[in-house]
Write a protein that holds these residues in place. Structure first.
Motif, PDB file in Angstrom:
ATOM      1  N   GLN A 126       0.829  -1.206   0.000  1.00 10.11           N
ATOM      2  CA  GLN A 126       0.000   0.000   0.000  1.00 10.11           C
ATOM      3  C   GLN A 126       0.868   1.263   0.000  1.00 10.11           C
ATOM      4  O   GLN A 126       0.566   2.232  -0.694  1.00 10.11           O
ATOM      5  CB  GLN A 126      -0.970  -0.013   1.184  1.00 10.11           C
ATOM      6  N   LYS A 129       2.239   1.648  -3.454  1.00  6.01           N
ATOM      7  CA  LYS A 129       1.161   2.059  -4.357  1.00  6.01           C
ATOM      8  C   LYS A 129       0.873   3.560  -4.217  1.00  6.01           C
ATOM      9  O   LYS A 129       0.699   4.256  -5.220  1.00  6.01           O
ATOM     10  CB  LYS A 129      -0.095   1.241  -4.050  1.00  6.01           C
ATOM     11  N   ILE A 130       0.845   4.049  -2.993  1.00  2.47           N
ATOM     12  CA  ILE A 130       0.578   5.479  -2.764  1.00  2.47           C
ATOM     13  C   ILE A 130       1.679   6.334  -3.381  1.00  2.47           C
ATOM     14  O   ILE A 130       1.410   7.367  -4.003  1.00  2.47           O
ATOM     15  CB  ILE A 130       0.407   5.759  -1.255  1.00  2.47           C
ATOM     16  N   GLN A 133       1.111   6.366  -7.074  1.00  3.29           N
ATOM     17  CA  GLN A 133      -0.063   7.177  -7.382  1.00  3.29           C
ATOM     18  C   GLN A 133       0.248   8.667  -7.274  1.00  3.29           C
ATOM     19  O   GLN A 133      -0.179   9.457  -8.132  1.00  3.29           O
ATOM     20  CB  GLN A 133      -1.213   6.825  -6.439  1.00  3.29           C
ATOM     21  N   ASP A 134       0.955   9.063  -6.250  1.00  2.07           N
ATOM     22  CA  ASP A 134       1.308  10.484  -6.097  1.00  2.07           C
ATOM     23  C   ASP A 134       2.123  10.978  -7.296  1.00  2.07           C
ATOM     24  O   ASP A 134       1.876  12.051  -7.834  1.00  2.07           O
ATOM     25  CB  ASP A 134       2.087  10.718  -4.805  1.00  2.07           C
ATOM     26  N   GLY A 136       2.288   9.568 -10.356  1.00  6.86           N
ATOM     27  CA  GLY A 136       1.465   9.537 -11.562  1.00  6.86           C
ATOM     28  C   GLY A 136       0.444  10.659 -11.610  1.00  6.86           C
ATOM     29  O   GLY A 136       0.225  11.270 -12.664  1.00  6.86           O
ATOM     30  N   ASN A 137      -0.183  10.953 -10.472  1.00  8.18           N
ATOM     31  CA  ASN A 137      -1.164  12.037 -10.433  1.00  8.18           C
ATOM     32  C   ASN A 137      -0.526  13.389 -10.704  1.00  8.18           C
ATOM     33  O   ASN A 137      -1.138  14.249 -11.346  1.00  8.18           O
ATOM     34  CB  ASN A 137      -1.907  12.056  -9.097  1.00  8.18           C
ATOM     35  N   GLU A 154      -8.836   9.399 -15.019  1.00 10.91           N
ATOM     36  CA  GLU A 154      -8.263   9.272 -13.680  1.00 10.91           C
ATOM     37  C   GLU A 154      -7.028   8.390 -13.788  1.00 10.91           C
ATOM     38  O   GLU A 154      -6.922   7.557 -14.706  1.00 10.91           O
ATOM     39  CB  GLU A 154      -9.279   8.652 -12.729  1.00 10.91           C
ATOM     40  N   LEU A 155      -6.117   8.553 -12.853  1.00 10.25           N
ATOM     41  CA  LEU A 155      -4.892   7.759 -12.903  1.00 10.25           C
ATOM     42  C   LEU A 155      -5.199   6.268 -12.878  1.00 10.25           C
ATOM     43  O   LEU A 155      -4.546   5.481 -13.572  1.00 10.25           O
ATOM     44  CB  LEU A 155      -3.958   8.127 -11.741  1.00 10.25           C
ATOM     45  N   ALA A 156      -6.220   5.867 -12.136  1.00 11.32           N
ATOM     46  CA  ALA A 156      -6.585   4.441 -12.076  1.00 11.32           C
ATOM     47  C   ALA A 156      -6.923   3.904 -13.458  1.00 11.32           C
ATOM     48  O   ALA A 156      -6.595   2.752 -13.783  1.00 11.32           O
ATOM     49  CB  ALA A 156      -7.749   4.228 -11.112  1.00 11.32           C
ATOM     50  N   MET A 159      -3.477   3.525 -15.314  1.00 12.18           N
ATOM     51  CA  MET A 159      -2.650   2.459 -14.758  1.00 12.18           C
ATOM     52  C   MET A 159      -3.253   1.078 -15.044  1.00 12.18           C
ATOM     53  O   MET A 159      -2.527   0.105 -15.225  1.00 12.18           O
ATOM     54  CB  MET A 159      -2.440   2.665 -13.261  1.00 12.18           C
ATOM     55  N   ARG A 160      -4.579   0.991 -15.104  1.00  6.36           N
ATOM     56  CA  ARG A 160      -5.199  -0.290 -15.444  1.00  6.36           C
ATOM     57  C   ARG A 160      -4.850  -0.669 -16.881  1.00  6.36           C
ATOM     58  O   ARG A 160      -4.550  -1.823 -17.178  1.00  6.36           O
ATOM     59  CB  ARG A 160      -6.710  -0.227 -15.260  1.00  6.36           C
TER      60      ARG A 160
END
Length: 196
Positions: A126, A129-130, A133-134, A136-137, A154-156, A159-160
């Motif tokens: 986790q 992942k954070i 995400q930070d 990538g965002n 959205e970044l999700a 990334m998917r």
């Protein structure tokens, strides 16, 4: 803004830090060449340290896998901040996603073995992942603000798509990069029809 450090602690004492770095480098290289089930004795030998030094720093294989994984993820995160400083908004996002695909193609077994050992929902994963995400965002938000990426993304979502490219063990690198080119085209805002 620089990223927060990830959840493995590198020693501060100079000799311990050198041994840590040697062991992580040797493990990364050995895992890449021979897989993650390579003997710890081989990794210690390659690092130029005794097996006792390896076990003092990494009491088991999982601890060493975590250190290598964090080192790799930290590199992915750091690249986002470097690209942000060096390139325009879309180019920075593109360069980062290309580096992410390259990372994903080369590190499947490491991530898989570690997730089996500690679980994908562990605090360790986790925290990693954070951090991703930070990073990538940061790049996605700047590309959106510049009008170079679809505003609803959205970044999700991104990334998917990118994760899907590297998930299959049968995907050859040249196909992965072609697929990423298609994804990158899809990130751009839709062209407005010319009214005549």
């Amino acid at each position: 803004m620089a990223p927060d450090p990830l959840p493995c602690t590198r020693p501060t004492r100079a000799d311990a830090a050198r041994n840590y770095d040697r062991l992580v480098t040797a493990a990364r290289e050995t895992f890449a060449e021979h897989g993650t089930d390579t003997s710890l004795e081989e990794i210690a030998r390659r690092a130029g340290v005794g097996i006792g030094t390896l076990y003092r720093r990494f009491p088991n294989r999982t601890a060493l896998l975590e250190a290598v994984y964090v080192d790799e993820i930290q590199s992915v995160v750091d690249r986002a901040y470097d690209f942000d400083k060096e390139l325009g908004p879309f180019e920075a996002l593109e360069a980062w996603l290309r580096s992410f695909v390259g990372y994903g193609l080369s590190k499947k077994s490491l991530s898989h073995e570690l997730s089996l050992a500690i679980g994908r929902e562990s605090p360790f994963f986790q925290a990693c992942k954070i951090s991703v995400q930070d990073a990538g965002n940061l790049l996605l938000d700047k590309a959106k603000a510049a009008g170079e990426v679809r505003p609803e993304l959205e970044l999700a979502d991104v990334m998917r798509l990118v994760g899907g490219i590297t998930h299959s063990p049968e995907t050859p690198p040249e196909q992965a990069h072609r697929l990423l080119d298609i994804v990158l085209c899809g990130l751009r805002p839709a062209a407005q029809p010319v009214k005549g």
